[in-house]
Design an enzyme around this catalytic site. Structure first.
Site, short mmCIF file in Angstrom:
data_model
loop_
_atom_site.label_atom_id
_atom_site.label_comp_id
_atom_site.label_asym_id
_atom_site.label_seq_id
_atom_site.Cartn_x
_atom_site.Cartn_y
_atom_site.Cartn_z
N LYS A 10 0.85 -1.20 0.00
CA LYS A 10 0.00 0.00 0.00
C LYS A 10 0.88 1.24 0.00
O LYS A 10 2.06 1.20 0.38
CB LYS A 10 -0.94 0.02 1.20
CG LYS A 10 -0.28 0.01 2.58
CD LYS A 10 0.20 1.37 3.09
CE LYS A 10 0.86 1.26 4.45
NZ LYS A 10 1.67 2.48 4.80
N ALA A 96 9.75 -0.29 4.60
CA ALA A 96 9.67 0.67 3.50
C ALA A 96 8.44 1.56 3.56
O ALA A 96 8.25 2.41 2.69
CB ALA A 96 9.71 -0.07 2.17
N GLY A 97 7.56 1.35 4.55
CA GLY A 97 6.33 2.14 4.62
C GLY A 97 5.26 1.65 3.67
O GLY A 97 4.30 2.36 3.37
N LEU A 98 5.39 0.40 3.22
CA LEU A 98 4.45 -0.18 2.26
C LEU A 98 3.51 -1.20 2.90
O LEU A 98 2.65 -1.77 2.21
CB LEU A 98 5.21 -0.84 1.11
CG LEU A 98 6.17 0.06 0.33
CD1 LEU A 98 6.92 -0.74 -0.73
CD2 LEU A 98 5.42 1.23 -0.31
N GLY A 101 4.50 -6.41 5.99
CA GLY A 101 4.24 -7.34 7.09
C GLY A 101 2.78 -7.37 7.48
O GLY A 101 2.21 -8.44 7.75
N SER A 102 2.14 -6.21 7.51
CA SER A 102 0.71 -6.14 7.83
C SER A 102 -0.12 -6.85 6.78
O SER A 102 -1.09 -7.55 7.09
CB SER A 102 0.27 -4.67 7.93
OG SER A 102 0.91 -4.02 8.99
N ASP A 135 -2.30 -1.29 10.59
CA ASP A 135 -2.58 -1.39 9.15
C ASP A 135 -3.25 -2.70 8.75
O ASP A 135 -3.76 -2.81 7.64
CB ASP A 135 -1.29 -1.26 8.33
CG ASP A 135 -0.72 0.14 8.35
OD1 ASP A 135 -1.44 1.07 8.76
OD2 ASP A 135 0.45 0.30 7.96
#
Length: 279
Positions: A10, A96-98, A101-102, A135
């Site tokens: 995301k 990476a802020g993507l 993992g969530s 998230d």
């Protein structure tokens, strides 16, 4: 039964921090959209729970892994001991802020629920997802949503159609460190503001207005990692883009209008980058 599930990344089209809560989390409003960069989870029958990872040797395979945590929560809630071999093919950069993992955790919950005959309702899945991370509930559905509270409350919209250039500069950012180094911020932003500033121009494909309205309060963090991310942003500005850090970094993205930019400067820096579409 073999089950294969995609696990998308995301981006945060905006993220506003409303302040720190008594429980230590930050109150925020953010707009998220999934993009067509995917990890893949494969589930196979086994005599016990097994996790293996291909594509990233640094990920832990113990109880600290969100996939294992999701399996344990599923067992606690349903009484079913998951006897599956889960193979994760990792393509989303880590730290990476993507939300990689969530996304993996959400795919695990959905996968186990499917394999064992849907013992959990959507509401129960959301409840478990929220325990795993802010998230994770978003990734149960994906697409386009405004997240608020600490990120677990969601308002979904029809997915939009746009393209981005995503850049991963090769180093991870720690979400905890980024928040710990955030100065005191108290933004007066409501869900309705996010709809007006981001959702409306996005749905109407008014990308100039959208890009002008996009912002990420986490870019104000004094974390050393974020300072490096801001240097990446400057490089993207040099090739005519208006970039934004996604989540807590380290990825930076820019919405592409019309012709794709010259990526030669990014290649010279040795950064990983991809042109992606919203999904």
């Amino acid at each position: 039964m073999r089950l294969i599930l995609p696990s998308p990344a995301k981006i945060n089209l905006s993220l506003w921090v409303k302040g720190k809560r008594p429980d230590g989390y930050h109150e925020l409003v953010t707009v998220m959209h999934t993009v067509n960069l995917f990890d893949v989870l494969s589930f196979l029958p086994s005599d016990r729970l097994v996790l293996s990872v291909r594509g990233n040797n640094s990920l832990p395979l113990d109880r600290s892994n969100l996939i294992i945590k999701a399996c344990r929560l599923f067992k606690e809630k349903t009484g079913i001991n998951p006897k599956v071999s889960i193979k994760l093919t990792k393509r989303i950069p880590v730290g990476a802020g993507l939300g990689g993992g969530s996304s993996n955790a959400a795919a695990t919950l959905k996968g186990l629920n499917t394999i064992y005959g849907n013992p959990l309702s959507e509401e129960e899945l959301h409840e478990l997802a929220a325990k795993l991370g802010s998230d994770v509930p978003f990734f149960l559905k994906g697409g386009l949503a405004i997240a608020y509270g600490r990120g677990e409350k969601l308002k979904f919209f029809s997915p939009a159609n746009f393209e981005i250039l995503l850049v991963f500069p090769g180093f991870p950012c720690s979400t905890a460190e980024v928040y710990q180094n955030l100065p005191s911020i108290k933004r007066e932003v409501a869900v309705e503001d996010a709809e007006r500033l981001i959702i409306s121009p996005l749905i109407n494909e008014n990308f100039s207005e959208l890009i002008d309205n996009m912002e990420n309060d986490l870019e104000k963090s004094e974390s050393p990692c974020v300072k490096e991310v801001l240097r990446v942003k400057e490089k993207l500005k040099e090739i005519g883009l208006k970039p934004l850090m996604s989540g807590s970094g380290s990825c930076v993205f820019a919405i592409i209008k019309g012709e794709k930019p010259d990526t030669t400067p990014l290649k010279k820096e040795g950064w990983w980058f991809k042109f992606l579409s919203a999904v």
